[in-house]
Design an enzyme around this catalytic site. Sequence first.
Site, PDB file in Angstrom:
ATOM      1  N   GLU A  88      -5.652   1.975 -12.991  1.00 15.83           N
ATOM      2  CA  GLU A  88      -5.942   2.765 -11.792  1.00 15.83           C
ATOM      3  C   GLU A  88      -6.671   4.067 -12.171  1.00 15.83           C
ATOM      4  O   GLU A  88      -6.271   4.742 -13.126  1.00 15.83           O
ATOM      5  CB  GLU A  88      -4.625   3.112 -11.093  1.00 15.83           C
ATOM      6  CG  GLU A  88      -4.810   3.833  -9.764  1.00 15.83           C
ATOM      7  CD  GLU A  88      -3.479   4.276  -9.155  1.00 15.83           C
ATOM      8  OE1 GLU A  88      -2.480   4.386  -9.893  1.00 15.83           O
ATOM      9  OE2 GLU A  88      -3.442   4.514  -7.926  1.00 15.83           O
ATOM     10  N   LYS A  90      -6.684   1.050  -1.652  1.00 19.69           N
ATOM     11  CA  LYS A  90      -5.212   1.106  -1.760  1.00 19.69           C
ATOM     12  C   LYS A  90      -4.548   1.228  -0.392  1.00 19.69           C
ATOM     13  O   LYS A  90      -4.851   2.150   0.368  1.00 19.69           O
ATOM     14  CB  LYS A  90      -4.865   2.313  -2.634  1.00 19.69           C
ATOM     15  CG  LYS A  90      -3.407   2.503  -2.978  1.00 19.69           C
ATOM     16  CD  LYS A  90      -3.295   3.600  -4.062  1.00 19.69           C
ATOM     17  CE  LYS A  90      -1.881   3.939  -4.447  1.00 19.69           C
ATOM     18  NZ  LYS A  90      -1.833   4.871  -5.588  1.00 19.69           N
ATOM     19  N   CYS A 148      -1.287   0.146  -7.547  1.00 18.56           N
ATOM     20  CA  CYS A 148      -0.169   1.037  -7.903  1.00 18.56           C
ATOM     21  C   CYS A 148       1.043   0.945  -6.966  1.00 18.56           C
ATOM     22  O   CYS A 148       1.770  -0.021  -6.997  1.00 18.56           O
ATOM     23  CB  CYS A 148      -0.678   2.478  -8.030  1.00 18.56           C
ATOM     24  SG  CYS A 148       0.482   3.538  -8.928  1.00 18.56           S
TER      25      CYS A 148
END
Lengths: 408, 408
Positions: free
Chosen positions: B137, B212, B249
């Site tokens: 990430e 995300k 994440c």
Amino acid sequence: MDKKTLENGEAVADGSICGYDSLHQLLSANLKPELYQEVSRLLLGSNCGRPLEQIVLPDSARALSSKHDFDLQSASFSADKEQMRNPRVVRVGLIQNSIALPTTAPFPDQKRGIFDKLKPIIDAAGVAGVNILCLQEAWTMPFAFCTREKRWCEFAEPVDGESIKFLQELAQKYNMVIVSPILERDIDHGEVLWNTAVIIGNHGNIIGKHRKNHIPRVGDFNESTYYMEGNTGHPVFETVFGKIAVNICYGRHHPLNWLAFGLNGAEIVFNPSATVGELSEPMWPIEARNAAIANSYFVGSINRVGTEVFPNAFTSGDGKPQHNDFGHFYGSSHFSAPDASCTPSLSRYKDGLLISDMDLNLCRQYKDKWGFRMTARYEVYADLFTSYIKPDFKPQVVSDPMLHKNSS
Amino acid sequence: MDKKTLENGEAVADGSICGYDSLHQLLSANLKPELYQEVSRLLLGSNCGRPLEQIVLPDSARALSSKHDFDLQSASFSADKEQMRNPRVVRVGLIQNSIALPTTAPFPDQKRGIFDKLKPIIDAAGVAGVNILCLQEAWTMPFAFCTREKRWCEFAEPVDGESIKFLQELAQKYNMVIVSPILERDIDHGEVLWNTAVIIGNHGNIIGKHRKNHIPRVGDFNESTYYMEGNTGHPVFETVFGKIAVNICYGRHHPLNWLAFGLNGAEIVFNPSATVGELSEPMWPIEARNAAIANSYFVGSINRVGTEVFPNAFTSGDGKPQHNDFGHFYGSSHFSAPDASCTPSLSRYKDGLLISDMDLNLCRQYKDKWGFRMTARYEVYADLFTSYIKPDFKPQVVSDPMLHKNSS
């Protein structure tokens, strides 16, 4: 616990080759203390920054464990002190056990044998002050669904049947909520069978029931021969000791099932199960802990123990010869917490009682800390599922434009 | 790797007290082989009934690993042979790394330093024949979001920016799909920032991007200072090597996010992450494996390594004194498979490349075996979520009638 061989010549993968009782017993016996401590941090997590501590249990409980030869273990989950709420510590118990008599014995004797075997374990929970106790899936009977023989349906009973009456007395005696997972016979709906957990209140009253939502169709676990998907939704039972729910066995493979109990407010979700080593053992510590983490509640996982041999051989849809058992139920019952910590597991072989103190304040503390509920964007998923269930659903796929050039 | 102490006097929980590199290295070095084998069966599962095997990698890849001092590991997941389909074996790589220069260095130097550091690792993947490679990430920068300083926004770049161009050349050179998670600057929408993964095709073309979905607001990870929830849904990218998706994440804590990529047909889902020991390490091996099991796909988990020290001290909302870093990024990148097996993890400390062969046929084989998709009852959950998102939602709670008698 010796290494044994099935009739078809395969060695049984029951771990007895190493002579160990549970993963954590093996690790603690074979690693230096400082290494075991670090391995435990990684494998079991920590609770409020510390390893879990055992509970001081009364001698009377220990005496029952020795006399009746069942595993007795304990662990305590704490939470941070709050200013606006008092701690809400409840003592919770899980029981795992093998059946009592051979599956060839008369059915009433088999059932009574299990009652007799469980009585001292439940007594131990009672004298140890357990507030909420959960038994294993279909605890009144051998897990005979692999046979596909309908005669085992005789073990089914209504929600107010013999086994519940047996537990109601003990619930009242010990002021203890008892979760009793049975094969239910629904007399009011034409003798339909369900896989059901009955919630018995601490006054011996029946609070309600939940019927298993997801029914496996895998290997020897095609239980759809016996019962269908439950029709009770995802109820959470508000008891004097906290809000509890029951995710029965195969439902643990469904994150949505876990989630729904969470959305309805569960603080402890029990997962009474029956599962064998070759099929699921590496998944066993993963799914329950993931559910506890993702939903900010405690999980109590229970699996029966032992190998159950049936009178008539059966096949398993795997091309192998017929056989009379479907493997070793590996026990390994344990608790998982919202902070990713979990207890060591009970034995892979022995009957056992696992007792845990848990401060239920930890649930909300972890909701506040991680904010999973707040960041979940449920509206996105409501839309997705509403679309997905339509027969003409098209998945969101972005194809590499070069792909078609390649293939032309 | 010595034990070290933060400025505020706390010992860093980075495992260095035991001098080990990864959990599995510790266990294999300290347990007898037959015990380690059994522990591995329980902790890592098995694939087609066997432990995972390593891949024979070319000497040129090994030479790069030695020369540039990065960890190079491999494992191969197989699947059963089918009659109607050929095996679909793809070689997949994950890269974990620390930053290259101190965070006080000029920003262009920091970025270029990371490019220079990654180049030989990507070359190693290329010469080893990796088909699909994923970086960590926000790989072009220190994970500076803990500081809440806006100057780090300078590292953001558009989807066709400098770092993507750098990777496009390598993708084309090695015929390799590369997943590049960056801080994205959306120039067409008024310079909005996103946390984005760009999918670069094996011809160096840009296939698409995913932003995300779930943004953390916990401790030093309140990333909502910098970017908001993504607006790209749950795309699955169809590449010549298979269908891939990216759960960035914190999205790994959301089973629904994993599920949505599964519903859209993903066969491999990458989870490029940045997370530290005290916060998440016991969760790390749980959530990815659960996702792989529940959704019958492969998961590639990546976490950066090292401790990143920032020029200006900051607080973390935990009452502790200000400090200049937020802990040890513990690496431990690994793959998980639909059959509940997983690879040992890369080092907790070193840069590394993990290469895995995986027969994607395993995904459908496990869908057929376990039937999770078939038994999921999505219509029940579509109803539940549609109801839940309304402000007047009432949870399904069954209260013990005795409860109100008790409290009156």
